[in-house]
Design a protein around this motif. Sequence first.
Motif, PDB file in Angstrom:
ATOM      1  N   ALA A 140       0.911  -1.091   0.065  1.00 15.20           N
ATOM      2  CA  ALA A 140       0.171  -0.103   0.117  1.00 15.20           C
ATOM      3  C   ALA A 140       0.814   1.223   0.080  1.00 15.20           C
ATOM      4  O   ALA A 140       2.107   1.219   0.760  1.00 15.20           O
ATOM      5  N   THR A 141       0.431   2.246  -0.808  1.00 16.36           N
ATOM      6  CA  THR A 141       1.152   3.433  -0.847  1.00 16.36           C
ATOM      7  C   THR A 141       0.597   4.375   0.517  1.00 16.36           C
ATOM      8  O   THR A 141      -0.270   3.928   0.881  1.00 16.36           O
ATOM      9  N   HIS A 142       1.650   5.312   0.917  1.00 15.85           N
ATOM     10  CA  HIS A 142       1.355   6.000   2.120  1.00 15.85           C
ATOM     11  C   HIS A 142       1.296   7.539   1.683  1.00 15.85           C
ATOM     12  O   HIS A 142       1.948   8.052   0.795  1.00 15.85           O
ATOM     13  N   TYR A 143       0.433   8.200   2.493  1.00 13.28           N
ATOM     14  CA  TYR A 143       0.525   9.727   2.480  1.00 13.28           C
ATOM     15  C   TYR A 143       0.409  10.182   3.749  1.00 13.28           C
ATOM     16  O   TYR A 143      -0.437   9.914   4.761  1.00 13.28           O
ATOM     17  N   ASN A 144       1.375  11.124   4.200  1.00  9.00           N
ATOM     18  CA  ASN A 144       1.251  11.592   5.476  1.00  9.00           C
ATOM     19  C   ASN A 144       1.760  13.217   5.324  1.00  9.00           C
ATOM     20  O   ASN A 144       2.154  13.766   4.640  1.00  9.00           O
ATOM     21  N   ILE A 145       1.058  13.672   6.522  1.00 10.33           N
ATOM     22  CA  ILE A 145       1.587  15.069   6.857  1.00 10.33           C
ATOM     23  C   ILE A 145       2.856  15.106   7.362  1.00 10.33           C
ATOM     24  O   ILE A 145       2.878  14.767   8.650  1.00 10.33           O
TER      25      ILE A 145
END
Length: 214
Positions: A55-60
């Motif tokens: 799974a790809t990740h998206y973070n602040i």
Amino acid sequence: MGWIPFETRYNYDEDDYRRHRITRICLFLCAAIVVIVLVLGLATLIVYLILRPKATHYNIVSASVHTLEVIGSKDLTYTSTVNAVFIYGLEAQNPNSKVTMEYEKFNVQTLYLGTDIGHSSVDGFILGYRGSNVVMITTSAMNLVVNNIVGNTLRGEISQQWVFLTVRIDTRARAHIGSYTSFWMWLHSVCEINVTPPSNGVSGMLMKYRCRNT
């Protein structure tokens, strides 16, 4: 056994033949569907075992709070006004070694106690194998009217120099595997972050964050 007219025997044989023919066609179609499903399932399994997609990740990963203030009475029977400007560093990561990810755009929303206090979007991009990219995006709300439960709670956290926010990240993405391109799919992340408010002309900053895919 009595005599049966030729026409009756003929019609009976013809109807029986038609029923058997329809039955054979249905059985053939069912068998074909089962074979197709099995072949597709086997192909999917083989691709999965070869590529091992993750799974790809998206973070602040960063946040700058340029403006965060509550204007208005503390009386719970009235409303308050919020002014807020946040600048986020949004990082996307592709951990796959054989899959390229393409993102259409990122929609980012800042929430406080479930109240939208700013949202915006930024253009998407393509991430190659094991790639990562950080883009900057600003969400803002000026003269936003909120109820005084939200206003007073936010005012209290600002005075304590510790504000809890929720940031929602929504994007549409598709995968490229060789010459194959998948269909577009929605991906969602939620980040719980803690920031300090601006003080004496100095912008607030990100203190803690935790993101999860939903």
